[in-house]
Motif scaffolding. Structure first.
Motif, PDB file in Angstrom:
ATOM      1  N   PRO A   1       0.818  -1.204   0.000  1.00 23.90           N
ATOM      2  CA  PRO A   1       0.000   0.000   0.000  1.00 23.90           C
ATOM      3  C   PRO A   1       0.858   1.262   0.000  1.00 23.90           C
ATOM      4  CG  PRO A   1      -0.244  -1.224   2.065  1.00 23.90           C
ATOM      5  CD  PRO A   1       0.645  -2.011   1.182  1.00 23.90           C
ATOM      6  N   LYS A   2       0.317   2.337  -0.551  1.00 19.82           N
ATOM      7  CA  LYS A   2       1.041   3.612  -0.599  1.00 19.82           C
ATOM      8  C   LYS A   2       1.149   4.245   0.779  1.00 19.82           C
ATOM      9  CE  LYS A   2      -0.069   4.545  -5.362  1.00 19.82           C
ATOM     10  NZ  LYS A   2      -0.633   5.454  -6.334  1.00 19.82           N
ATOM     11  N   ALA A   3       0.163   3.972   1.633  1.00 14.62           N
ATOM     12  CA  ALA A   3       0.170   4.505   2.992  1.00 14.62           C
ATOM     13  C   ALA A   3      -0.050   3.360   3.974  1.00 14.62           C
ATOM     14  CB  ALA A   3      -0.942   5.549   3.138  1.00 14.62           C
ATOM     15  N   PRO A   4       0.429   3.501   5.196  1.00 12.04           N
ATOM     16  CA  PRO A   4       0.196   2.445   6.191  1.00 12.04           C
ATOM     17  C   PRO A   4      -1.304   2.210   6.392  1.00 12.04           C
ATOM     18  CG  PRO A   4       1.765   4.069   7.007  1.00 12.04           C
ATOM     19  CD  PRO A   4       1.200   4.612   5.726  1.00 12.04           C
ATOM     20  N   PHE A   5      -1.686   0.967   6.529  1.00 16.40           N
ATOM     21  CA  PHE A   5      -3.107   0.642   6.730  1.00 16.40           C
ATOM     22  C   PHE A   5      -3.521   0.792   8.182  1.00 16.40           C
ATOM     23  CE2 PHE A   5      -0.835  -3.316   7.318  1.00 16.40           C
ATOM     24  CZ  PHE A   5      -1.453  -3.889   8.422  1.00 16.40           C
ATOM     25  N   MET A   6      -2.555   1.104   9.062  1.00 11.57           N
ATOM     26  CA  MET A   6      -2.848   1.239  10.476  1.00 11.57           C
ATOM     27  C   MET A   6      -1.917   2.279  11.072  1.00 11.57           C
ATOM     28  SD  MET A   6      -2.673  -1.737  13.409  1.00 11.57           S
ATOM     29  CE  MET A   6      -1.219  -2.404  12.648  1.00 11.57           C
ATOM     30  N   GLY A   7      -2.454   3.060  11.992  1.00 12.61           N
ATOM     31  CA  GLY A   7      -1.643   4.061  12.668  1.00 12.61           C
ATOM     32  C   GLY A   7      -2.201   4.339  14.040  1.00 12.61           C
ATOM     33  N   ARG A   8      -1.705   5.379  14.684  1.00 15.36           N
ATOM     34  CA  ARG A   8      -2.124   5.689  16.056  1.00 15.36           C
ATOM     35  C   ARG A   8      -3.607   6.036  16.160  1.00 15.36           C
ATOM     36  NH1 ARG A   8       3.266   8.617  18.167  1.00 15.36           N
ATOM     37  NH2 ARG A   8       4.404   6.681  18.524  1.00 15.36           N
ATOM     38  N   GLY A   9      -4.242   6.440  15.083  1.00 12.09           N
ATOM     39  CA  GLY A   9      -5.669   6.731  15.122  1.00 12.09           C
ATOM     40  C   GLY A   9      -6.549   5.526  14.851  1.00 12.09           C
ATOM     41  N   SER A  10      -5.930   4.381  14.562  1.00 12.97           N
ATOM     42  CA  SER A  10      -6.693   3.174  14.250  1.00 12.97           C
ATOM     43  C   SER A  10      -7.285   2.558  15.507  1.00 12.97           C
ATOM     44  CB  SER A  10      -5.789   2.133  13.588  1.00 12.97           C
ATOM     45  OG  SER A  10      -5.256   2.611  12.391  1.00 12.97           O
ATOM     46  N   LYS A  11      -8.407   1.868  15.318  1.00 12.36           N
ATOM     47  CA  LYS A  11      -9.013   1.077  16.384  1.00 12.36           C
ATOM     48  C   LYS A  11      -8.932  -0.377  15.954  1.00 12.36           C
ATOM     49  CE  LYS A  11     -12.152   4.519  18.138  1.00 12.36           C
ATOM     50  NZ  LYS A  11     -13.513   4.823  18.536  1.00 12.36           N
ATOM     51  N   VAL A  12      -8.270  -1.192  16.777  1.00  8.77           N
ATOM     52  CA  VAL A  12      -8.012  -2.585  16.428  1.00  8.77           C
ATOM     53  C   VAL A  12      -8.670  -3.491  17.462  1.00  8.77           C
ATOM     54  CG1 VAL A  12      -6.208  -4.301  16.020  1.00  8.77           C
ATOM     55  CG2 VAL A  12      -5.803  -1.905  15.406  1.00  8.77           C
ATOM     56  N   LEU A  13      -9.276  -4.570  16.979  1.00  9.07           N
ATOM     57  CA  LEU A  13      -9.812  -5.610  17.849  1.00  9.07           C
ATOM     58  C   LEU A  13      -9.076  -6.893  17.508  1.00  9.07           C
ATOM     59  CD1 LEU A  13     -11.815  -6.556  19.990  1.00  9.07           C
ATOM     60  CD2 LEU A  13     -13.430  -7.014  18.141  1.00  9.07           C
ATOM     61  N   SER A  14      -8.478  -7.502  18.508  1.00  6.72           N
ATOM     62  CA  SER A  14      -7.686  -8.713  18.331  1.00  6.72           C
ATOM     63  C   SER A  14      -8.346  -9.847  19.105  1.00  6.72           C
ATOM     64  CB  SER A  14      -6.268  -8.459  18.853  1.00  6.72           C
ATOM     65  OG  SER A  14      -5.478  -9.607  18.754  1.00  6.72           O
ATOM     66  N   ILE A  15      -8.684 -10.917  18.399  1.00  3.45           N
ATOM     67  CA  ILE A  15      -9.356 -12.062  19.016  1.00  3.45           C
ATOM     68  C   ILE A  15      -8.620 -13.328  18.615  1.00  3.45           C
ATOM     69  CG2 ILE A  15     -11.483 -13.426  19.069  1.00  3.45           C
ATOM     70  CD1 ILE A  15     -13.045 -10.906  18.596  1.00  3.45           C
ATOM     71  N   GLY A  16      -8.425 -14.212  19.576  1.00  4.49           N
ATOM     72  CA  GLY A  16      -7.851 -15.504  19.238  1.00  4.49           C
ATOM     73  C   GLY A  16      -6.926 -16.056  20.293  1.00  4.49           C
ATOM     74  N   SER A  17      -5.883 -16.673  19.804  1.00  4.05           N
ATOM     75  CA  SER A  17      -4.960 -17.452  20.621  1.00  4.05           C
ATOM     76  C   SER A  17      -3.942 -16.557  21.326  1.00  4.05           C
ATOM     77  CB  SER A  17      -4.232 -18.426  19.706  1.00  4.05           C
ATOM     78  OG  SER A  17      -3.458 -17.691  18.771  1.00  4.05           O
ATOM     79  N   CYS A  18      -2.945 -17.204  21.886  1.00  2.00           N
ATOM     80  CA  CYS A  18      -1.874 -16.459  22.551  1.00  2.00           C
ATOM     81  C   CYS A  18      -1.132 -15.554  21.566  1.00  2.00           C
ATOM     82  CB  CYS A  18      -0.912 -17.405  23.258  1.00  2.00           C
ATOM     83  SG  CYS A  18      -0.157 -18.636  22.183  1.00  2.00           S
ATOM     84  N   PHE A  19      -1.143 -15.892  20.288  1.00  2.00           N
ATOM     85  CA  PHE A  19      -0.509 -15.020  19.299  1.00  2.00           C
ATOM     86  C   PHE A  19      -1.269 -13.695  19.204  1.00  2.00           C
ATOM     87  CE2 PHE A  19       0.210 -13.617  14.843  1.00  2.00           C
ATOM     88  CZ  PHE A  19       1.547 -13.297  14.987  1.00  2.00           C
ATOM     89  N   ALA A  20      -2.597 -13.742  19.269  1.00  2.98           N
ATOM     90  CA  ALA A  20      -3.395 -12.509  19.272  1.00  2.98           C
ATOM     91  C   ALA A  20      -3.045 -11.662  20.492  1.00  2.98           C
ATOM     92  CB  ALA A  20      -4.888 -12.835  19.263  1.00  2.98           C
ATOM     93  N   GLU A  21      -2.773 -12.316  21.603  1.00  4.16           N
ATOM     94  CA  GLU A  21      -2.374 -11.596  22.811  1.00  4.16           C
ATOM     95  C   GLU A  21      -1.040 -10.887  22.598  1.00  4.16           C
ATOM     96  OE1 GLU A  21      -2.053 -12.400  27.609  1.00  4.16           O
ATOM     97  OE2 GLU A  21      -2.145 -14.108  26.249  1.00  4.16           O
ATOM     98  N   GLU A  22      -0.092 -11.547  21.931  1.00  2.00           N
ATOM     99  CA  GLU A  22       1.205 -10.937  21.663  1.00  2.00           C
ATOM    100  C   GLU A  22       1.075  -9.794  20.656  1.00  2.00           C
ATOM    101  OE1 GLU A  22       3.980 -11.483  23.409  1.00  2.00           O
ATOM    102  OE2 GLU A  22       2.716 -12.828  24.590  1.00  2.00           O
ATOM    103  N   VAL A  23       0.219  -9.947  19.654  1.00  2.21           N
ATOM    104  CA  VAL A  23      -0.042  -8.864  18.695  1.00  2.21           C
ATOM    105  C   VAL A  23      -0.586  -7.651  19.439  1.00  2.21           C
ATOM    106  CG1 VAL A  23      -1.526  -8.143  16.772  1.00  2.21           C
ATOM    107  CG2 VAL A  23      -0.373 -10.365  16.697  1.00  2.21           C
ATOM    108  N   THR A  24      -1.524  -7.886  20.357  1.00  3.96           N
ATOM    109  CA  THR A  24      -2.125  -6.805  21.137  1.00  3.96           C
ATOM    110  C   THR A  24      -1.072  -6.075  21.967  1.00  3.96           C
ATOM    111  OG1 THR A  24      -4.249  -7.923  21.210  1.00  3.96           O
ATOM    112  CG2 THR A  24      -3.850  -6.286  22.924  1.00  3.96           C
ATOM    113  N   LYS A  25      -0.218  -6.831  22.629  1.00  4.59           N
ATOM    114  CA  LYS A  25       0.851  -6.212  23.430  1.00  4.59           C
ATOM    115  C   LYS A  25       1.760  -5.346  22.552  1.00  4.59           C
ATOM    116  CE  LYS A  25       1.185  -9.920  26.849  1.00  4.59           C
ATOM    117  NZ  LYS A  25       2.036 -11.040  27.322  1.00  4.59           N
ATOM    118  N   GLY A  26       2.130  -5.862  21.379  1.00  6.00           N
ATOM    119  CA  GLY A  26       2.995  -5.111  20.477  1.00  6.00           C
ATOM    120  C   GLY A  26       2.343  -3.829  19.983  1.00  6.00           C
ATOM    121  N   LEU A  27       1.056  -3.905  19.658  1.00  6.41           N
ATOM    122  CA  LEU A  27       0.351  -2.708  19.190  1.00  6.41           C
ATOM    123  C   LEU A  27       0.218  -1.678  20.310  1.00  6.41           C
ATOM    124  CD1 LEU A  27      -2.403  -4.320  16.943  1.00  6.41           C
ATOM    125  CD2 LEU A  27      -0.337  -3.115  16.208  1.00  6.41           C
ATOM    126  N   LYS A  28      -0.044  -2.138  21.523  1.00  2.34           N
ATOM    127  CA  LYS A  28      -0.139  -1.209  22.657  1.00  2.34           C
ATOM    128  C   LYS A  28       1.190  -0.502  22.895  1.00  2.34           C
ATOM    129  CE  LYS A  28      -4.029  -3.058  25.174  1.00  2.34           C
ATOM    130  NZ  LYS A  28      -4.549  -3.572  26.449  1.00  2.34           N
TER     131      LYS A  28
END
Length: 107
Positions: A1-28
Motif C-alpha cells: 500500500p502507498k500509505a500504512p493501513f494502520m496508525g495511532r488513530g486506528s481502532k483494532v480488535l484482536s481475538i484468538g490465541s496467545c498469538f493474538a495476545e502478543e499482537v495486542t501487546k505489540g500494538l499497545k
C-alpha cells in the motif's frame, strides 16, 4: 500500500490465541488503540470461532453442551460487539489449528 493501513488513530480488535495476545501487546507498545479477547486452544477451530463471533455480534446462543462453563460469556460482554463494529482492523488468530493443518499437509 502507498500509505500504512494502520496508525495511532486506528481502532483494532484482536481475538484468538496467545498469538493474538502478543499482537495486542505489540500494538499497545506502539500506542495503537487495541482491545483483545484471548481464548485457549480449544477455541482454535473454525467451528468454535464461528460460534464465538456469532455470539459476539448478535448473541446467537452456543449449541447445547458447547461451553463447559460461562467464563467465555464473562469475557465477551456487550462491549465487544460494539468494538467489532467500530474497529478499523480486526485480527483473528487460529493458534495451533493452523499449525496442525500445515503439519498434516506436510505428512
Amino acid at each position: 500500500p502507498k500509505a500504512p493501513f494502520m496508525g495511532r488513530g486506528s481502532k483494532v480488535l484482536s481475538i484468538g490465541s496467545c498469538f493474538a495476545e502478543e499482537v495486542t501487546k505489540g500494538l499497545k507498545r506502539r500506542q495503537i488503540d487495541v482491545e483483545g479477547l484471548f481464548m485457549s486452544e480449544r477455541w482454535s477451530t473454525a467451528f468454535a470461532l464461528m460460534h464465538m463471533l456469532r455470539y459476539l455480534v448478535d448473541k446467537t446462543p452456543f449449541p447445547e453442551g458447547f461451553l463447559q462453563d460461562d467464563s467465555f460469556l464473562t469475557m465477551a460482554n456487550d462491549q465487544f460487539a460494539v468494538k467489532l463494529a467500530t474497529a478499523n482492523l480486526f485480527v483473528l488468530t487460529l493458534g495451533l489449528y493452523g499449525w496442525l493443518l500445515r503439519r498434516a499437509k506436510a505428512a
